[in-house]
Write a protein that holds these residues in place. Structure first.
Motif, PDB file in Angstrom:
ATOM      1  N   ASP A 168       0.821  -1.217   0.000  1.00 14.60           N
ATOM      2  CA  ASP A 168       0.000   0.000   0.000  1.00 14.60           C
ATOM      3  C   ASP A 168       0.853   1.264   0.000  1.00 14.60           C
ATOM      4  O   ASP A 168       0.552   2.256   0.678  1.00 14.60           O
ATOM      5  CB  ASP A 168      -0.940   0.017   1.213  1.00 14.60           C
ATOM      6  CG  ASP A 168      -1.931  -1.139   1.193  1.00 14.60           C
ATOM      7  OD1 ASP A 168      -2.330  -1.530   0.076  1.00 14.60           O
ATOM      8  OD2 ASP A 168      -2.272  -1.658   2.271  1.00 14.60           O
ATOM      9  N   GLY A 169       1.944   1.203  -0.752  1.00 15.02           N
ATOM     10  CA  GLY A 169       2.791   2.367  -0.942  1.00 15.02           C
ATOM     11  C   GLY A 169       3.766   2.655   0.185  1.00 15.02           C
ATOM     12  O   GLY A 169       4.523   3.635   0.110  1.00 15.02           O
ATOM     13  N   ARG A 170       3.802   1.820   1.224  1.00 19.97           N
ATOM     14  CA  ARG A 170       4.691   2.043   2.360  1.00 19.97           C
ATOM     15  C   ARG A 170       5.708   0.907   2.448  1.00 19.97           C
ATOM     16  O   ARG A 170       5.426  -0.239   2.098  1.00 19.97           O
ATOM     17  CB  ARG A 170       3.906   2.130   3.669  1.00 19.97           C
ATOM     18  CG  ARG A 170       2.728   3.087   3.621  1.00 19.97           C
ATOM     19  CD  ARG A 170       3.156   4.529   3.425  1.00 19.97           C
ATOM     20  NE  ARG A 170       3.711   5.096   4.657  1.00 19.97           N
ATOM     21  CZ  ARG A 170       4.244   6.305   4.722  1.00 19.97           C
ATOM     22  NH1 ARG A 170       4.312   7.071   3.636  1.00 19.97           N
ATOM     23  NH2 ARG A 170       4.728   6.763   5.854  1.00 19.97           N
ATOM     24  N   LYS A 171       6.914   1.246   2.941  1.00 23.44           N
ATOM     25  CA  LYS A 171       7.992   0.276   3.039  1.00 23.44           C
ATOM     26  C   LYS A 171       8.090  -0.286   4.459  1.00 23.44           C
ATOM     27  O   LYS A 171       7.943   0.445   5.444  1.00 23.44           O
ATOM     28  CB  LYS A 171       9.335   0.921   2.702  1.00 23.44           C
ATOM     29  CG  LYS A 171       9.370   1.657   1.361  1.00 23.44           C
ATOM     30  CD  LYS A 171       9.406   0.716   0.194  1.00 23.44           C
ATOM     31  CE  LYS A 171       9.534   1.506  -1.110  1.00 23.44           C
ATOM     32  NZ  LYS A 171       9.523   0.637  -2.298  1.00 23.44           N
ATOM     33  N   GLY A 172       8.373  -1.594   4.517  1.00 25.11           N
ATOM     34  CA  GLY A 172       8.631  -2.265   5.787  1.00 25.11           C
ATOM     35  C   GLY A 172       9.551  -3.437   5.543  1.00 25.11           C
ATOM     36  O   GLY A 172      10.112  -3.594   4.444  1.00 25.11           O
ATOM     37  N   ASP A 187       8.274   6.060   4.034  1.00 25.24           N
ATOM     38  CA  ASP A 187       8.140   6.570   2.662  1.00 25.24           C
ATOM     39  C   ASP A 187       9.074   5.809   1.723  1.00 25.24           C
ATOM     40  O   ASP A 187       8.729   5.513   0.584  1.00 25.24           O
ATOM     41  CB  ASP A 187       8.491   8.060   2.621  1.00 25.24           C
ATOM     42  CG  ASP A 187       7.600   8.881   3.537  1.00 25.24           C
ATOM     43  OD1 ASP A 187       6.432   8.498   3.732  1.00 25.24           O
ATOM     44  OD2 ASP A 187       8.072   9.911   4.058  1.00 25.24           O
ATOM     45  N   TYR A 188      10.269   5.529   2.212  1.00 21.77           N
ATOM     46  CA  TYR A 188      11.235   4.729   1.466  1.00 21.77           C
ATOM     47  C   TYR A 188      12.206   4.128   2.464  1.00 21.77           C
ATOM     48  O   TYR A 188      12.299   4.582   3.622  1.00 21.77           O
ATOM     49  CB  TYR A 188      11.988   5.573   0.425  1.00 21.77           C
ATOM     50  CG  TYR A 188      12.603   4.728  -0.649  1.00 21.77           C
ATOM     51  CD1 TYR A 188      11.839   4.252  -1.722  1.00 21.77           C
ATOM     52  CD2 TYR A 188      13.948   4.362  -0.588  1.00 21.77           C
ATOM     53  CE1 TYR A 188      12.395   3.449  -2.700  1.00 21.77           C
ATOM     54  CE2 TYR A 188      14.514   3.561  -1.571  1.00 21.77           C
ATOM     55  CZ  TYR A 188      13.732   3.109  -2.612  1.00 21.77           C
ATOM     56  OH  TYR A 188      14.287   2.304  -3.578  1.00 21.77           O
ATOM     57  N   ALA A 198      18.783   2.602   6.355  1.00 23.36           N
ATOM     58  CA  ALA A 198      18.371   3.997   6.146  1.00 23.36           C
ATOM     59  C   ALA A 198      16.897   4.028   5.768  1.00 23.36           C
ATOM     60  O   ALA A 198      16.448   3.234   4.933  1.00 23.36           O
ATOM     61  CB  ALA A 198      19.219   4.639   5.058  1.00 23.36           C
ATOM     62  N   VAL A 199      16.146   4.938   6.376  1.00 19.62           N
ATOM     63  CA  VAL A 199      14.710   5.070   6.096  1.00 19.62           C
ATOM     64  C   VAL A 199      14.369   6.540   5.876  1.00 19.62           C
ATOM     65  O   VAL A 199      14.997   7.437   6.444  1.00 19.62           O
ATOM     66  CB  VAL A 199      13.846   4.488   7.233  1.00 19.62           C
ATOM     67  CG1 VAL A 199      14.034   2.977   7.331  1.00 19.62           C
ATOM     68  CG2 VAL A 199      14.158   5.154   8.563  1.00 19.62           C
ATOM     69  N   ASP A 222      19.915  12.754   2.089  1.00 22.85           N
ATOM     70  CA  ASP A 222      20.071  11.426   1.511  1.00 22.85           C
ATOM     71  C   ASP A 222      20.984  10.644   2.437  1.00 22.85           C
ATOM     72  O   ASP A 222      21.718  11.228   3.248  1.00 22.85           O
ATOM     73  CB  ASP A 222      20.649  11.499   0.097  1.00 22.85           C
ATOM     74  CG  ASP A 222      20.363  10.245  -0.725  1.00 22.85           C
ATOM     75  OD1 ASP A 222      19.856   9.254  -0.146  1.00 22.85           O
ATOM     76  OD2 ASP A 222      20.638  10.253  -1.941  1.00 22.85           O
ATOM     77  N   ALA A 223      20.945   9.342   2.339  1.00 23.68           N
ATOM     78  CA  ALA A 223      21.775   8.511   3.205  1.00 23.68           C
ATOM     79  C   ALA A 223      21.996   7.165   2.546  1.00 23.68           C
ATOM     80  O   ALA A 223      21.098   6.622   1.899  1.00 23.68           O
ATOM     81  CB  ALA A 223      21.107   8.332   4.566  1.00 23.68           C
ATOM     82  N   ASP A 224      23.208   6.622   2.731  1.00 21.07           N
ATOM     83  CA  ASP A 224      23.562   5.324   2.184  1.00 21.07           C
ATOM     84  C   ASP A 224      23.663   4.288   3.295  1.00 21.07           C
ATOM     85  O   ASP A 224      23.652   4.614   4.482  1.00 21.07           O
ATOM     86  CB  ASP A 224      24.904   5.404   1.446  1.00 21.07           C
ATOM     87  CG  ASP A 224      24.765   5.963   0.040  1.00 21.07           C
ATOM     88  OD1 ASP A 224      23.622   6.121  -0.416  1.00 21.07           O
ATOM     89  OD2 ASP A 224      25.791   6.245  -0.591  1.00 21.07           O
ATOM     90  N   SER A 225      23.822   3.040   2.891  1.00 23.72           N
ATOM     91  CA  SER A 225      23.995   1.954   3.852  1.00 23.72           C
ATOM     92  C   SER A 225      25.365   2.039   4.505  1.00 23.72           C
ATOM     93  O   SER A 225      26.318   2.575   3.930  1.00 23.72           O
ATOM     94  CB  SER A 225      23.830   0.603   3.144  1.00 23.72           C
ATOM     95  OG  SER A 225      22.548   0.483   2.586  1.00 23.72           O
ATOM     96  N   PHE A 226      25.471   1.483   5.700  1.00 24.22           N
ATOM     97  CA  PHE A 226      26.752   1.448   6.403  1.00 24.22           C
ATOM     98  C   PHE A 226      27.693   0.449   5.748  1.00 24.22           C
ATOM     99  O   PHE A 226      27.287  -0.626   5.297  1.00 24.22           O
ATOM    100  CB  PHE A 226      26.547   1.092   7.874  1.00 24.22           C
ATOM    101  CG  PHE A 226      26.221   2.285   8.719  1.00 24.22           C
ATOM    102  CD1 PHE A 226      27.233   3.047   9.287  1.00 24.22           C
ATOM    103  CD2 PHE A 226      24.900   2.672   8.920  1.00 24.22           C
ATOM    104  CE1 PHE A 226      26.934   4.166  10.053  1.00 24.22           C
ATOM    105  CE2 PHE A 226      24.596   3.785   9.689  1.00 24.22           C
ATOM    106  CZ  PHE A 226      25.615   4.540  10.251  1.00 24.22           C
TER     107      PHE A 226
END
Length: 419
Positions: A168-172, A187-188, A198-199, A222-226
């Motif tokens: 439904d358009g949401r991330k989990g 949101d992402y 990162a969220v 913006d943010a990247d993975s560790f």
């Protein structure tokens, strides 16, 4: 007393460059091109041919895809419109507009039933591949069973035991049983790495742990993975780095995101490239108009429109004299001089003079493909021709074999033994 004598016979070298006779023979009711050398005959009869992986190569024959072994014998008859390469003993096939899976015997393990739309390639990760059925996404395990029912609007692969999904358009995030571990509320989101993901919340990025708790508050553009305890973050249009506590380790001042390799990261500042250490100190000044990462202790850099190489201290080891360059791999690097390709070693000594129209990026299994007068052949690491340039197209050697194309058809040739 019993005496045992062990005799060692030398492996006979080929006469190099290996001479190939191009012949034509009747085969399977038609005329095919044949390559003949001192040891073997190779039939060029495939519409397309791919590299060997796990002992099999995908080929296209009379418009259908099948698989051959290293003798050129069909192990899986050409009967598919499309097939991926094998990965962990399974390959994806297309049939009547649907995707299924076969094993290495050609047996259909999973009947074609899945939709196109995510990937036609086989990308099992952490034991699961993504499937799409009736417009929804789920997961398949390595036995060919649906492990997570396709109920999601989108999905990504499992990372550290959790997969990012959209509903439904949401991330989990879900676990490998399909159980919701982190509520679909973002949101992402990006994949987990080193225990954090990162969220995006209200147009700002932060980081959550595997329980879904915010560890670093949303505050970044913006943010990247560790990666190795640091993550790239963006503030006011510039990139820097934080640690897992959200502490700013490297001031956000760089034009592009970056990645550390062997303790150094290639960065762009004020339009020029240099290298920083993990404290953010510019250990090699930003004075290059372009550059690549270090490989084998050297990095290729562009200075005054020409490419050369520097060492880890920033010293020029190979003067900038090339129009283009590539990483050092196994001690050799491809270079371009006035539109011609060759290879140099780490001292800058020319091993293969730049006389070729094109060349592979690096030597694989002791050989690299080269192009001369619009034809492909192969040279050895000493720069000597191993196979004359006679082919219209060619692949690298892999598992001792390469695919070559001549007169519109593909076949398989063996790696030469040039001493």
């Amino acid at each position: 007393m019993v005496l045992v004598f062990i005799f060692s016979f030398p492996i006979l070298s080929d006469t190099c460059p290996v001479p190939y006779d191009v012949l034509h023979k009747l085969r399977n009711g038609g005329v095919v091109t044949v390559l003949k050398n001192q040891k073997k005959i190779s039939y060029l009869e495939f519409d397309d041919s791919f590299f060997f992986k796990e002992g099999l190569a995908k080929v296209k024959f009379k418009g259908k895809i099948g698989f051959i072994d290293k003798t050129g014998k069909f192990v899986i008859k050409p009967s598919f419109i499309y097939a991926s390469i094998f990965y962990q003993d399974l390959a994806i096939i297309h049939d009547n507009g649907k995707l299924g899976y076969i094993d290495k015997a050609g047996k259909i393990v999973v009947q074609p039933q899945f939709d196109y739309g995510y990937s036609d390639q086989n990308h099992f990760r952490e034991g699961f591949d993504i499937i799409k059925l009736k417009g929804k996404f789920g997961f398949l395990d390595l036995t060919g069973k649906i492990a997570v029912e396709p109920i999601f609007d989108n999905a990504d692969y499992f990372y550290e035991g959790l997969a990012r999904v959209t509903l439904d358009g949401r991330k989990g995030f879900i676990d490998k049983t399909g159980k919701m571990i982190i509520e679909y509320k973002f949101d992402y989101a990006k994949n987990f790495s080193e225990g954090l993901a990162a969220v995006l919340i209200d147009e700002k990025w932060g980081y959550i742990n595997k329980a879904g708790k915010l560890e670093i508050q949303p505050q970044f553009e913006d943010a990247d993975s560790f990666d190795d305890s640091l993550a790239n973050i963006k503030i006011n249009g510039k990139w820097g780095s934080i640690d897992k506590y959200g502490k700013l380790i490297i001031e956000p001042k760089f034009d592009e995101k970056y990645k550390f390799r062997n303790g150094l990261a290639l960065v762009r500042l004020d339009g020029f490239y240099g290298f920083i250490n993990r404290n953010g100190n510019m250990v090699i000044p930003n004075r290059f108009t372009d550059a690549n990462h270090f490989s084998g202790g050297l990095a290729d850099v562009k200075f005054n429109e020409k490419w050369g190489y520097i060492d880890l201290l920033g010293n020029t080891v190979i003067e900038p004299e090339y129009d283009d360059s590539y990483y050092f791999i196994n001690g050799l690097a491809r270079v371009n001089s006035y539109g011609r390709f060759g290879f140099i070693d780490k001292t800058g000594t020319t091993i293969v003079y730049p006389v070729y129209n094109d060349a592979g990026y690096f030597f694989r299994e002791g050989y690299v493909k080269v192009k001369m007068n619009n034809k492909w052949g192969y040279i050895g690491e000493n720069g000597n021709l191993a196979i004359e340039p006679i082919f219209d197209e060619a692949t690298d050697f892999q598992e001792g074999l390469a695919s070559v194309k001549l007169k519109g058809k593909w076949g398989i040739i063996e790696k030469p033994n040039c001493q």
